[in-house]
Design an enzyme around this catalytic site. Structure first.
Site, PDB file in Angstrom:
ATOM      1  N   ARG A 120     -29.188   4.179  -1.320  1.00 24.86           N
ATOM      2  CA  ARG A 120     -28.847   2.891  -0.704  1.00 24.86           C
ATOM      3  C   ARG A 120     -29.062   1.805  -1.736  1.00 24.86           C
ATOM      4  O   ARG A 120     -30.195   1.435  -2.055  1.00 24.86           O
ATOM      5  CB  ARG A 120     -29.734   2.643   0.530  1.00 24.86           C
ATOM      6  N   TYR A 150     -31.324  -6.640   8.449  1.00 21.38           N
ATOM      7  CA  TYR A 150     -32.296  -5.649   8.916  1.00 21.38           C
ATOM      8  C   TYR A 150     -33.154  -6.192  10.059  1.00 21.38           C
ATOM      9  O   TYR A 150     -34.383  -6.139  10.028  1.00 21.38           O
ATOM     10  CB  TYR A 150     -33.162  -5.162   7.744  1.00 21.38           C
ATOM     11  N   HIS A 200     -20.517 -23.683   2.003  1.00 19.00           N
ATOM     12  CA  HIS A 200     -20.639 -22.278   1.594  1.00 19.00           C
ATOM     13  C   HIS A 200     -22.069 -21.796   1.842  1.00 19.00           C
ATOM     14  O   HIS A 200     -23.020 -22.375   1.300  1.00 19.00           O
ATOM     15  CB  HIS A 200     -20.279 -22.136   0.119  1.00 19.00           C
ATOM     16  N   CYS A 230     -32.750   4.769   5.713  1.00 23.48           N
ATOM     17  CA  CYS A 230     -32.136   3.462   5.935  1.00 23.48           C
ATOM     18  C   CYS A 230     -32.233   3.116   7.412  1.00 23.48           C
ATOM     19  O   CYS A 230     -32.052   3.981   8.275  1.00 23.48           O
ATOM     20  CB  CYS A 230     -30.679   3.492   5.495  1.00 23.48           C
TER      21      CYS A 230
END
Length: 581
Positions: A213, A415, A114, A263
Protein backbone atom coordinates in the site's frame (compact mmCIF):
# COMPACT_ATOMS: atom_id res chain seq x y z
CA UNK A 1 -19.71 27.22 -0.53
CA UNK A 2 -20.22 26.42 -4.20
CA UNK A 3 -20.95 22.87 -5.31
CA UNK A 4 -17.67 22.82 -7.24
CA UNK A 5 -15.56 23.82 -4.28
CA UNK A 6 -17.42 21.46 -1.96
CA UNK A 7 -16.95 18.57 -4.35
CA UNK A 8 -13.22 19.10 -4.66
CA UNK A 9 -12.71 19.61 -0.95
CA UNK A 10 -14.59 16.49 -0.06
CA UNK A 11 -12.96 14.37 -2.71
CA UNK A 12 -9.53 15.62 -1.66
CA UNK A 13 -10.14 13.71 1.56
CA UNK A 14 -9.35 10.51 -0.31
CA UNK A 15 -5.83 9.10 -0.21
CA UNK A 16 -5.68 7.27 -3.51
CA UNK A 17 -9.13 6.35 -4.68
CA UNK A 18 -9.07 4.92 -8.17
CA UNK A 19 -5.36 5.60 -8.45
CA UNK A 20 -3.84 5.48 -11.92
CA UNK A 21 -3.27 2.10 -13.47
CA UNK A 22 -1.01 3.83 -15.95
CA UNK A 23 0.23 7.38 -16.21
CA UNK A 24 -2.89 8.87 -17.70
CA UNK A 25 -1.49 10.41 -20.85
CA UNK A 26 -3.04 8.30 -23.60
CA UNK A 27 -1.39 8.36 -27.01
CA UNK A 28 -3.75 5.99 -28.78
CA UNK A 29 -7.41 5.17 -28.89
CA UNK A 30 -6.78 2.14 -26.68
CA UNK A 31 -6.31 4.44 -23.70
CA UNK A 32 -9.03 6.96 -24.43
CA UNK A 33 -11.86 7.26 -21.96
CA UNK A 34 -15.49 8.03 -22.92
CA UNK A 35 -15.95 11.42 -21.27
CA UNK A 36 -18.74 13.59 -22.67
CA UNK A 37 -18.75 11.83 -26.03
CA UNK A 38 -20.93 13.43 -28.66
CA UNK A 39 -22.10 11.77 -31.84
CA UNK A 40 -24.32 12.81 -34.71
CA UNK A 41 -27.00 10.43 -35.94
CA UNK A 42 -28.82 10.31 -39.23
CA UNK A 43 -32.57 9.79 -39.53
CA UNK A 44 -34.47 8.82 -42.72
CA UNK A 45 -38.22 9.02 -43.12
CA UNK A 46 -40.61 8.73 -46.08
CA UNK A 47 -44.29 9.21 -46.69
CA UNK A 48 -46.31 7.62 -49.52
CA UNK A 49 -49.00 5.16 -50.67
CA UNK A 50 -48.00 1.66 -51.67
CA UNK A 51 -50.02 -1.26 -53.00
CA UNK A 52 -47.59 -3.89 -51.77
CA UNK A 53 -44.42 -4.32 -49.77
CA UNK A 54 -41.23 -3.88 -51.69
CA UNK A 55 -37.93 -5.46 -50.81
CA UNK A 56 -35.39 -2.97 -49.60
CA UNK A 57 -32.28 -3.23 -51.73
CA UNK A 58 -30.26 -0.33 -50.32
CA UNK A 59 -28.19 -0.87 -47.20
CA UNK A 60 -29.12 1.40 -44.30
CA UNK A 61 -26.65 4.20 -43.69
CA UNK A 62 -23.86 3.26 -41.30
CA UNK A 63 -23.72 5.13 -38.05
CA UNK A 64 -20.47 6.86 -37.39
CA UNK A 65 -18.79 5.52 -34.25
CA UNK A 66 -18.95 7.77 -31.25
CA UNK A 67 -15.78 9.66 -30.66
CA UNK A 68 -14.23 8.87 -27.31
CA UNK A 69 -13.23 12.01 -25.48
CA UNK A 70 -9.86 12.01 -23.72
CA UNK A 71 -10.65 14.73 -21.22
CA UNK A 72 -13.81 15.80 -19.36
CA UNK A 73 -16.19 18.59 -20.30
CA UNK A 74 -16.06 18.48 -24.12
CA UNK A 75 -18.53 20.94 -25.66
CA UNK A 76 -19.89 20.96 -29.22
CA UNK A 77 -18.23 23.56 -31.39
CA UNK A 78 -15.52 24.41 -28.86
CA UNK A 79 -12.38 26.03 -30.32
CA UNK A 80 -9.04 24.43 -30.99
CA UNK A 81 -6.43 26.19 -28.83
CA UNK A 82 -2.70 26.08 -29.38
CA UNK A 83 -0.48 24.98 -26.49
CA UNK A 84 1.61 28.13 -27.04
CA UNK A 85 -1.50 30.14 -26.11
CA UNK A 86 -1.98 28.06 -22.95
CA UNK A 87 1.60 28.81 -21.88
CA UNK A 88 0.88 32.56 -21.91
CA UNK A 89 -1.78 32.19 -19.20
CA UNK A 90 0.49 31.37 -16.28
CA UNK A 91 -0.35 33.91 -13.58
CA UNK A 92 -3.44 35.31 -11.85
CA UNK A 93 -3.03 38.59 -13.75
CA UNK A 94 -2.91 36.84 -17.13
CA UNK A 95 -5.34 34.11 -16.16
CA UNK A 96 -4.57 30.51 -15.25
CA UNK A 97 -4.98 28.01 -18.06
CA UNK A 98 -3.98 24.37 -17.88
CA UNK A 99 -4.33 21.28 -20.03
CA UNK A 100 -5.42 17.83 -18.96
CA UNK A 101 -4.82 15.29 -21.69
CA UNK A 102 -6.10 17.13 -24.78
CA UNK A 103 -8.53 19.44 -22.97
CA UNK A 104 -7.87 23.11 -22.22
CA UNK A 105 -9.26 24.67 -19.02
CA UNK A 106 -9.41 28.21 -17.64
CA UNK A 107 -9.29 27.71 -13.86
CA UNK A 108 -8.63 31.33 -12.92
CA UNK A 109 -11.84 31.59 -10.90
CA UNK A 110 -11.10 28.36 -9.06
CA UNK A 111 -7.50 28.66 -7.87
CA UNK A 112 -8.24 30.55 -4.64
CA UNK A 113 -10.56 27.75 -3.57
CA UNK A 114 -8.19 24.88 -4.45
CA UNK A 115 -8.24 22.55 -1.42
CA UNK A 116 -4.52 21.81 -1.87
CA UNK A 117 -3.58 25.48 -1.66
CA UNK A 118 -2.53 28.13 -4.15
CA UNK A 119 1.16 27.17 -4.32
CA UNK A 120 0.57 23.69 -5.67
CA UNK A 121 -1.96 24.62 -8.35
CA UNK A 122 0.16 27.51 -9.61
CA UNK A 123 2.96 25.05 -10.37
CA UNK A 124 0.79 23.75 -13.21
CA UNK A 125 -0.17 27.20 -14.51
CA UNK A 126 0.29 27.52 -18.26
CA UNK A 127 1.06 23.83 -18.65
CA UNK A 128 -0.09 20.29 -18.10
CA UNK A 129 -1.72 19.17 -14.86
CA UNK A 130 -1.32 15.51 -15.83
CA UNK A 131 1.89 14.92 -13.83
CA UNK A 132 0.39 16.60 -10.76
CA UNK A 133 -2.70 14.43 -10.95
CA UNK A 134 -0.45 11.42 -11.35
CA UNK A 135 1.28 12.43 -8.12
CA UNK A 136 -1.80 13.52 -6.15
CA UNK A 137 -3.91 10.52 -7.02
CA UNK A 138 -6.94 11.75 -5.03
CA UNK A 139 -7.85 13.75 -8.15
CA UNK A 140 -8.42 10.65 -10.21
CA UNK A 141 -12.07 10.12 -9.41
CA UNK A 142 -14.95 10.92 -11.70
CA UNK A 143 -16.44 13.60 -9.42
CA UNK A 144 -13.27 15.71 -9.52
CA UNK A 145 -12.98 15.32 -13.28
CA UNK A 146 -16.55 16.57 -13.60
CA UNK A 147 -15.61 19.69 -11.65
CA UNK A 148 -12.66 20.30 -13.96
CA UNK A 149 -14.93 19.77 -16.97
CA UNK A 150 -17.00 22.82 -16.07
CA UNK A 151 -13.96 25.04 -16.68
CA UNK A 152 -13.24 23.70 -20.17
CA UNK A 153 -12.74 26.30 -22.89
CA UNK A 154 -11.41 24.20 -25.79
CA UNK A 155 -9.00 21.51 -26.80
CA UNK A 156 -5.63 20.94 -28.41
CA UNK A 157 -5.50 19.66 -31.96
CA UNK A 158 -4.92 15.94 -32.32
CA UNK A 159 -1.59 16.60 -33.99
CA UNK A 160 -0.31 18.98 -31.31
CA UNK A 161 -1.48 16.75 -28.46
CA UNK A 162 0.23 13.75 -30.05
CA UNK A 163 3.52 15.67 -30.33
CA UNK A 164 3.57 17.07 -26.79
CA UNK A 165 6.44 15.70 -24.68
CA UNK A 166 5.26 13.05 -22.26
CA UNK A 167 4.66 14.59 -18.82
CA UNK A 168 7.07 13.87 -16.00
CA UNK A 169 6.44 10.42 -14.53
CA UNK A 170 7.27 10.39 -10.80
CA UNK A 171 7.10 6.58 -10.62
CA UNK A 172 9.92 5.60 -12.97
CA UNK A 173 12.27 4.74 -10.09
CA UNK A 174 9.79 2.46 -8.29
CA UNK A 175 11.11 -1.08 -7.66
CA UNK A 176 10.27 -4.15 -9.74
CA UNK A 177 7.37 -6.16 -8.24
CA UNK A 178 6.39 -9.79 -8.22
CA UNK A 179 4.05 -10.46 -11.18
CA UNK A 180 1.75 -12.62 -9.02
CA UNK A 181 0.66 -9.68 -6.87
CA UNK A 182 -2.93 -8.65 -7.59
CA UNK A 183 -2.46 -5.04 -8.73
CA UNK A 184 -5.24 -2.64 -7.78
CA UNK A 185 -3.36 0.48 -8.90
CA UNK A 186 0.00 0.89 -10.61
CA UNK A 187 0.69 4.56 -9.80
CA UNK A 188 1.01 4.81 -6.87
CA UNK A 189 1.55 1.07 -6.60
CA UNK A 190 -1.04 -0.87 -4.61
CA UNK A 191 -1.40 -4.62 -4.80
CA UNK A 192 -2.71 -7.45 -2.68
CA UNK A 193 -1.42 -10.86 -1.77
CA UNK A 194 -2.87 -13.48 -4.16
CA UNK A 195 -5.61 -15.61 -2.64
CA UNK A 196 -3.64 -18.70 -3.69
CA UNK A 197 -0.81 -17.57 -1.40
CA UNK A 198 -3.23 -16.88 1.45
CA UNK A 199 -4.67 -20.37 0.95
CA UNK A 200 -1.21 -21.88 1.48
CA UNK A 201 -1.41 -20.51 5.05
CA UNK A 202 2.27 -19.66 5.34
CA UNK A 203 2.58 -17.94 8.72
CA UNK A 204 5.04 -15.29 7.52
CA UNK A 205 4.03 -14.02 4.10
CA UNK A 206 7.02 -14.07 1.70
CA UNK A 207 8.32 -10.54 1.24
CA UNK A 208 7.73 -10.56 -2.52
CA UNK A 209 4.10 -11.66 -2.01
CA UNK A 210 3.40 -9.24 0.87
CA UNK A 211 0.61 -6.80 0.00
CA UNK A 212 1.74 -3.27 -0.89
CA UNK A 213 0.00 0.00 0.00
CA UNK A 214 1.78 3.09 -1.29
CA UNK A 215 0.42 6.63 -1.29
CA UNK A 216 3.26 8.26 -3.23
CA UNK A 217 6.31 7.18 -5.25
CA UNK A 218 8.83 5.00 -3.42
CA UNK A 219 11.62 7.31 -2.19
CA UNK A 220 15.26 6.55 -2.92
CA UNK A 221 16.96 6.49 0.49
CA UNK A 222 20.54 5.30 0.94
CA UNK A 223 21.21 3.40 4.15
CA UNK A 224 24.64 5.05 4.55
CA UNK A 225 23.07 8.52 4.36
CA UNK A 226 19.93 7.75 6.36
CA UNK A 227 19.06 10.09 9.22
CA UNK A 228 16.13 9.82 11.62
CA UNK A 229 15.25 13.07 13.37
CA UNK A 230 13.64 12.69 16.79
CA UNK A 231 12.01 15.75 18.36
CA UNK A 232 11.46 14.86 22.05
CA UNK A 233 9.01 17.65 22.73
CA UNK A 234 8.55 21.43 22.91
CA UNK A 235 11.67 23.23 24.07
CA UNK A 236 13.94 20.21 23.59
CA UNK A 237 16.63 19.95 20.95
CA UNK A 238 16.11 17.39 18.16
CA UNK A 239 18.28 14.28 18.16
CA UNK A 240 19.53 12.78 14.91
CA UNK A 241 20.19 9.07 14.60
CA UNK A 242 21.93 7.31 11.73
CA UNK A 243 21.43 3.73 10.60
CA UNK A 244 24.67 2.90 12.39
CA UNK A 245 23.23 4.30 15.62
CA UNK A 246 20.03 2.28 15.37
CA UNK A 247 21.92 -0.94 14.65
CA UNK A 248 24.38 -0.38 17.52
CA UNK A 249 23.41 -3.08 20.02
CA UNK A 250 25.30 -1.23 22.77
CA UNK A 251 22.73 1.56 22.42
CA UNK A 252 19.60 -0.40 21.55
CA UNK A 253 18.64 -4.00 22.20
CA UNK A 254 17.36 -5.89 19.15
CA UNK A 255 13.76 -7.05 19.18
CA UNK A 256 11.47 -9.10 16.92
CA UNK A 257 7.70 -9.24 16.62
CA UNK A 258 5.39 -11.18 14.33
CA UNK A 259 2.63 -8.81 13.32
CA UNK A 260 -0.04 -8.31 10.69
CA UNK A 261 -0.21 -5.36 8.35
CA UNK A 262 -3.71 -4.75 7.03
CA UNK A 263 -5.10 -1.82 5.09
CA UNK A 264 -8.22 -0.39 6.71
CA UNK A 265 -9.85 -0.72 3.28
CA UNK A 266 -9.36 -4.49 3.06
CA UNK A 267 -12.49 -6.21 1.67
CA UNK A 268 -13.77 -2.88 0.30
CA UNK A 269 -15.14 -4.67 -2.76
CA UNK A 270 -17.75 -6.28 -0.50
CA UNK A 271 -19.07 -2.80 0.28
CA UNK A 272 -19.19 -1.97 -3.43
CA UNK A 273 -21.77 -4.74 -3.79
CA UNK A 274 -24.04 -2.73 -1.48
CA UNK A 275 -23.38 0.68 -3.05
CA UNK A 276 -20.33 2.13 -4.75
CA UNK A 277 -17.71 3.59 -2.43
CA UNK A 278 -14.52 5.51 -3.22
CA UNK A 279 -11.16 3.83 -2.85
CA UNK A 280 -9.07 0.95 -4.11
CA UNK A 281 -11.16 -2.13 -4.82
CA UNK A 282 -9.42 -4.40 -2.33
CA UNK A 283 -10.65 -7.99 -2.20
CA UNK A 284 -9.41 -9.99 0.82
CA UNK A 285 -5.66 -9.76 0.20
CA UNK A 286 -4.81 -6.30 1.62
CA UNK A 287 -3.41 -8.17 4.63
CA UNK A 288 -0.14 -10.01 5.28
CA UNK A 289 1.96 -11.10 8.24
CA UNK A 290 5.71 -10.75 8.81
CA UNK A 291 8.40 -10.95 11.43
CA UNK A 292 9.66 -7.42 11.95
CA UNK A 293 13.13 -6.99 13.44
CA UNK A 294 14.69 -3.82 14.74
CA UNK A 295 14.77 -1.81 17.94
CA UNK A 296 12.05 -0.89 20.40
CA UNK A 297 10.37 2.44 19.69
CA UNK A 298 10.04 3.18 23.40
CA UNK A 299 13.79 2.64 23.89
CA UNK A 300 14.62 5.06 21.07
CA UNK A 301 12.30 7.71 22.49
CA UNK A 302 13.79 7.36 25.96
CA UNK A 303 17.33 7.54 24.55
CA UNK A 304 16.40 10.81 22.83
CA UNK A 305 15.11 12.39 26.06
CA UNK A 306 11.39 11.62 26.13
CA UNK A 307 10.12 11.01 29.67
CA UNK A 308 8.99 7.32 29.72
CA UNK A 309 5.81 8.23 31.64
CA UNK A 310 4.91 11.33 29.61
CA UNK A 311 2.39 9.58 27.37
CA UNK A 312 0.54 7.71 30.12
CA UNK A 313 0.37 10.80 32.31
CA UNK A 314 -0.99 12.91 29.45
CA UNK A 315 -3.83 10.40 28.92
CA UNK A 316 -5.05 11.07 32.46
CA UNK A 317 -5.56 14.74 31.61
CA UNK A 318 -8.16 14.01 28.92
CA UNK A 319 -8.30 13.93 25.16
CA UNK A 320 -7.44 17.59 24.61
CA UNK A 321 -4.21 17.30 26.63
CA UNK A 322 -3.10 13.91 25.38
CA UNK A 323 0.35 13.80 23.81
CA UNK A 324 0.87 12.25 20.39
CA UNK A 325 3.77 10.77 18.49
CA UNK A 326 3.81 12.20 14.99
CA UNK A 327 5.63 10.24 12.28
CA UNK A 328 6.79 11.54 8.91
CA UNK A 329 8.03 9.52 5.94
CA UNK A 330 10.60 10.34 3.30
CA UNK A 331 7.93 9.78 0.63
CA UNK A 332 7.08 13.25 -0.60
CA UNK A 333 5.43 14.55 -3.77
CA UNK A 334 7.83 15.60 -6.52
CA UNK A 335 7.11 16.84 -10.03
CA UNK A 336 10.24 17.50 -12.08
CA UNK A 337 12.61 19.58 -9.96
CA UNK A 338 9.82 20.81 -7.68
CA UNK A 339 9.39 19.12 -4.30
CA UNK A 340 6.27 19.57 -2.20
CA UNK A 341 7.66 20.26 1.26
CA UNK A 342 4.21 20.19 2.87
CA UNK A 343 2.84 17.06 1.21
CA UNK A 344 4.75 14.38 3.13
CA UNK A 345 3.08 11.16 4.16
CA UNK A 346 2.49 11.20 7.90
CA UNK A 347 0.51 9.64 10.71
CA UNK A 348 0.37 9.64 14.50
CA UNK A 349 -0.58 7.48 17.46
CA UNK A 350 -1.01 8.34 21.13
CA UNK A 351 2.41 8.74 22.73
CA UNK A 352 1.25 6.39 25.50
CA UNK A 353 1.00 3.57 22.94
CA UNK A 354 4.49 4.23 21.60
CA UNK A 355 5.89 4.04 25.14
CA UNK A 356 3.83 1.06 26.33
CA UNK A 357 6.01 -2.09 26.46
CA UNK A 358 2.86 -4.20 25.87
CA UNK A 359 2.25 -2.54 22.49
CA UNK A 360 5.56 -3.90 21.11
CA UNK A 361 6.17 -0.98 18.72
CA UNK A 362 9.32 -1.45 16.64
CA UNK A 363 11.57 0.62 14.40
CA UNK A 364 12.11 -2.21 11.93
CA UNK A 365 15.00 -2.55 9.49
CA UNK A 366 14.48 -6.24 8.76
CA UNK A 367 11.46 -8.14 7.47
CA UNK A 368 11.30 -11.92 7.65
CA UNK A 369 15.03 -12.03 8.33
CA UNK A 370 15.95 -9.96 5.28
CA UNK A 371 16.76 -6.31 4.74
CA UNK A 372 13.54 -4.33 4.60
CA UNK A 373 12.40 -4.20 0.92
CA UNK A 374 11.95 -0.81 -0.75
CA UNK A 375 8.16 -1.19 -1.04
CA UNK A 376 7.92 -1.89 2.68
CA UNK A 377 9.88 1.06 3.99
CA UNK A 378 13.64 0.61 3.47
CA UNK A 379 15.64 1.50 5.42
CA UNK A 380 13.33 1.92 8.47
CA UNK A 381 9.64 1.40 9.07
CA UNK A 382 7.86 2.34 12.30
CA UNK A 383 5.71 -0.73 13.01
CA UNK A 384 2.70 -0.08 15.26
CA UNK A 385 1.15 -3.56 15.71
CA UNK A 386 -2.62 -3.97 15.91
CA UNK A 387 -3.46 -0.72 14.13
CA UNK A 388 -4.44 0.12 10.56
CA UNK A 389 -1.43 -0.27 8.29
CA UNK A 390 -1.52 3.47 7.59
CA UNK A 391 -0.13 4.12 11.09
CA UNK A 392 3.04 2.07 10.45
CA UNK A 393 4.90 4.77 8.56
CA UNK A 394 7.40 3.58 5.96
CA UNK A 395 10.71 5.25 5.02
CA UNK A 396 10.64 6.88 8.46
CA UNK A 397 12.18 10.36 8.45
CA UNK A 398 11.00 11.99 11.66
CA UNK A 399 9.44 11.30 15.07
CA UNK A 400 7.88 14.26 16.84
CA UNK A 401 6.34 14.34 20.32
CA UNK A 402 3.52 16.87 20.03
CA UNK A 403 0.31 18.09 21.60
CA UNK A 404 -1.61 17.53 18.38
CA UNK A 405 -2.13 14.66 15.98
CA UNK A 406 -0.20 14.63 12.73
CA UNK A 407 -1.42 17.41 10.41
CA UNK A 408 -0.99 15.03 7.47
CA UNK A 409 -3.87 14.64 5.04
CA UNK A 410 -3.89 10.90 5.75
CA UNK A 411 -4.40 11.47 9.47
CA UNK A 412 -6.89 14.31 9.27
CA UNK A 413 -8.93 13.77 6.10
CA UNK A 414 -8.80 10.07 5.39
CA UNK A 415 -9.09 6.67 7.10
CA UNK A 416 -12.21 7.54 9.05
CA UNK A 417 -15.48 5.62 9.04
CA UNK A 418 -18.79 7.48 8.82
CA UNK A 419 -22.19 5.86 9.32
CA UNK A 420 -24.12 4.73 6.27
CA UNK A 421 -26.36 7.80 5.98
CA UNK A 422 -23.45 10.22 5.59
CA UNK A 423 -22.78 11.27 1.99
CA UNK A 424 -19.87 13.15 0.45
CA UNK A 425 -21.98 16.30 0.63
CA UNK A 426 -22.46 15.96 4.41
CA UNK A 427 -19.14 14.36 5.44
CA UNK A 428 -17.03 16.34 7.91
CA UNK A 429 -13.77 14.54 8.62
CA UNK A 430 -12.97 16.80 11.56
CA UNK A 431 -15.80 15.22 13.59
CA UNK A 432 -14.27 11.73 13.75
CA UNK A 433 -11.07 10.25 15.18
CA UNK A 434 -8.59 8.56 12.87
CA UNK A 435 -8.82 4.77 12.64
CA UNK A 436 -6.29 3.19 14.97
CA UNK A 437 -6.86 -0.35 16.34
CA UNK A 438 -8.65 -2.54 13.81
CA UNK A 439 -11.85 -4.54 14.41
CA UNK A 440 -12.11 -8.33 14.33
CA UNK A 441 -12.21 -9.76 10.82
CA UNK A 442 -11.84 -13.02 8.94
CA UNK A 443 -11.99 -14.29 5.37
CA UNK A 444 -12.17 -17.49 3.37
CA UNK A 445 -9.03 -18.21 1.35
CA UNK A 446 -10.16 -21.64 0.14
CA UNK A 447 -12.31 -22.38 -1.77
CA UNK A 448 -12.00 -19.37 -4.04
CA UNK A 449 -15.08 -17.50 -5.24
CA UNK A 450 -17.02 -19.30 -8.00
CA UNK A 451 -14.86 -22.42 -7.62
CA UNK A 452 -16.26 -25.85 -8.41
CA UNK A 453 -15.81 -27.83 -5.21
CA UNK A 454 -15.94 -31.57 -4.78
CA UNK A 455 -17.71 -33.06 -1.78
CA UNK A 456 -15.87 -35.55 0.42
CA UNK A 457 -17.39 -39.03 0.87
CA UNK A 458 -18.75 -37.71 4.18
CA UNK A 459 -20.63 -34.91 2.42
CA UNK A 460 -18.33 -32.09 3.55
CA UNK A 461 -16.14 -29.51 1.84
CA UNK A 462 -12.76 -28.29 3.02
CA UNK A 463 -12.47 -24.60 4.01
CA UNK A 464 -9.44 -22.53 5.00
CA UNK A 465 -8.86 -18.89 5.87
CA UNK A 466 -7.45 -16.28 8.21
CA UNK A 467 -8.76 -14.31 11.18
CA UNK A 468 -7.33 -11.31 12.99
CA UNK A 469 -8.27 -8.57 15.42
CA UNK A 470 -6.44 -5.37 16.27
CA UNK A 471 -5.34 -4.00 19.63
CA UNK A 472 -3.53 -7.22 20.59
CA UNK A 473 -6.76 -9.24 20.83
CA UNK A 474 -6.30 -12.86 19.81
CA UNK A 475 -8.94 -14.95 18.06
CA UNK A 476 -11.23 -16.97 20.34
CA UNK A 477 -13.20 -18.84 17.70
CA UNK A 478 -14.10 -19.08 14.00
CA UNK A 479 -17.17 -20.81 12.61
CA UNK A 480 -18.33 -21.64 9.10
CA UNK A 481 -21.74 -22.25 7.57
CA UNK A 482 -23.52 -23.03 4.30
CA UNK A 483 -26.79 -21.33 5.23
CA UNK A 484 -26.07 -18.75 7.93
CA UNK A 485 -28.06 -20.69 10.53
CA UNK A 486 -26.16 -23.90 11.22
CA UNK A 487 -22.52 -23.41 12.17
CA UNK A 488 -19.44 -25.63 12.40
CA UNK A 489 -16.45 -24.69 14.56
CA UNK A 490 -13.14 -24.35 12.76
CA UNK A 491 -9.81 -25.62 14.02
CA UNK A 492 -7.53 -22.71 14.90
CA UNK A 493 -3.80 -22.33 14.41
CA UNK A 494 -2.94 -19.49 16.76
CA UNK A 495 0.46 -17.78 16.61
CA UNK A 496 3.04 -19.46 18.83
CA UNK A 497 4.47 -17.39 21.65
CA UNK A 498 1.67 -14.78 21.62
CA UNK A 499 -0.94 -14.74 24.39
CA UNK A 500 -4.61 -14.13 23.56
CA UNK A 501 -4.28 -10.79 25.34
CA UNK A 502 -1.21 -9.78 23.32
CA UNK A 503 -1.59 -11.19 19.83
CA UNK A 504 -0.35 -9.25 16.84
CA UNK A 505 -0.11 -12.02 14.22
CA UNK A 506 -3.00 -13.65 12.40
CA UNK A 507 -4.71 -16.92 13.20
CA UNK A 508 -5.23 -19.51 10.49
CA UNK A 509 -8.28 -21.74 10.54
CA UNK A 510 -9.47 -24.91 8.80
CA UNK A 511 -12.84 -26.64 8.75
CA UNK A 512 -14.75 -29.52 7.16
CA UNK A 513 -18.15 -28.00 6.47
CA UNK A 514 -21.13 -30.39 6.26
CA UNK A 515 -23.35 -29.48 3.33
CA UNK A 516 -27.11 -29.56 4.09
CA UNK A 517 -29.09 -32.22 2.23
CA UNK A 518 -31.04 -29.68 0.19
CA UNK A 519 -27.76 -28.46 -1.34
CA UNK A 520 -26.30 -31.85 -2.27
CA UNK A 521 -27.53 -31.78 -5.86
CA UNK A 522 -24.76 -31.84 -8.47
CA UNK A 523 -24.08 -28.42 -9.94
CA UNK A 524 -25.90 -26.74 -7.06
CA UNK A 525 -24.71 -23.22 -6.31
CA UNK A 526 -24.41 -22.12 -2.70
CA UNK A 527 -22.63 -19.58 -0.55
CA UNK A 528 -20.24 -20.57 2.21
CA UNK A 529 -19.71 -18.21 5.13
CA UNK A 530 -17.17 -17.57 7.89
CA UNK A 531 -17.18 -15.33 10.95
CA UNK A 532 -14.87 -14.84 13.92
CA UNK A 533 -14.91 -13.66 17.52
CA UNK A 534 -11.84 -12.24 19.26
CA UNK A 535 -10.63 -12.76 22.81
CA UNK A 536 -12.88 -9.93 24.04
CA UNK A 537 -15.82 -11.58 22.24
CA UNK A 538 -16.15 -8.84 19.70
CA UNK A 539 -17.89 -10.56 16.78
CA UNK A 540 -18.19 -9.79 13.10
CA UNK A 541 -21.57 -8.27 12.17
CA UNK A 542 -23.82 -10.31 9.93
CA UNK A 543 -24.39 -7.79 7.16
CA UNK A 544 -22.10 -5.65 5.04
CA UNK A 545 -24.88 -3.06 4.94
CA UNK A 546 -24.43 -2.45 8.66
CA UNK A 547 -20.80 -1.35 8.20
CA UNK A 548 -21.13 0.37 4.80
CA UNK A 549 -19.55 3.83 4.59
CA UNK A 550 -18.63 6.20 1.78
CA UNK A 551 -14.91 5.53 2.16
CA UNK A 552 -15.33 1.76 2.23
CA UNK A 553 -13.16 1.18 5.31
CA UNK A 554 -13.47 -1.31 8.20
CA UNK A 555 -15.44 -3.86 6.18
CA UNK A 556 -15.78 -6.79 8.57
CA UNK A 557 -19.21 -8.29 7.97
CA UNK A 558 -19.51 -12.05 7.59
CA UNK A 559 -17.38 -13.17 4.67
CA UNK A 560 -19.37 -14.97 1.98
CA UNK A 561 -18.01 -16.91 -0.99
CA UNK A 562 -20.22 -18.36 -3.78
CA UNK A 563 -19.25 -21.84 -4.98
CA UNK A 564 -20.67 -24.67 -7.10
CA UNK A 565 -20.70 -28.32 -6.07
CA UNK A 566 -18.98 -30.76 -8.41
CA UNK A 567 -20.65 -34.11 -9.16
CA UNK A 568 -19.53 -36.62 -6.56
CA UNK A 569 -17.33 -39.44 -7.83
CA UNK A 570 -19.15 -42.77 -7.95
CA UNK A 571 -17.27 -45.82 -6.77
CA UNK A 572 -17.38 -48.71 -9.28
CA UNK A 573 -18.88 -51.93 -7.93
CA UNK A 574 -17.05 -55.14 -8.91
CA UNK A 575 -19.02 -58.17 -10.10
CA UNK A 576 -17.80 -61.66 -11.04
CA UNK A 577 -17.50 -60.81 -14.75
CA UNK A 578 -16.43 -57.16 -14.51
CA UNK A 579 -17.48 -53.78 -13.08
CA UNK A 580 -20.79 -52.01 -12.91
CA UNK A 581 -20.97 -49.07 -15.30
Amino acid sequence: MSRLVRALRLRSALTAPRALTTLEVPRSSENQLPFGALAAGLGVSSVGFVACKTKQTEEPPKKEPKKKELAPGAKPGEPVIKFSEVKKHNSPSKGIWVTYRNGVYDITDFIQNHPGGLERILKAAGGQIDPFWAMYAQHNVQSVKEVLGEYRIGHLSDEEYKNLPAPFDPYTSDPVRDPELVVQAAKPFNAETPISVLAEQEFHTPNEKFFVRNHLPVPQVESSKYVLEVCPGPGKAPVKLTMKDLQDEKKFKRTKISAVMQCSGNRREDQNHVAQVEGLTWLTGAISNAEWEGVSLKDVLQYCGVDPSAGAESELKGEDDQLHLQMEGYDRPKVGDWKDTKGFYGASVPLAWAQDPRRDCVLAFKMNGETLPADHGFPVRCVIPGTAGARSVKWLAKLNVAEEESPSHWQQNDYKAFHSSITWDTADFSTLPAIQDMPVNSAISYPAAKAKVELSPEGTIEMKGWAWSGGGRGIARVEVSADGHHWTSAELERPAGQALTRTWAWTFWRAELPIPTEHLKHGKSLTVICKAADADYNVQPESIESVWNIRGVLCNGWHRVPITLKPKRQKSQRFEHGYAD
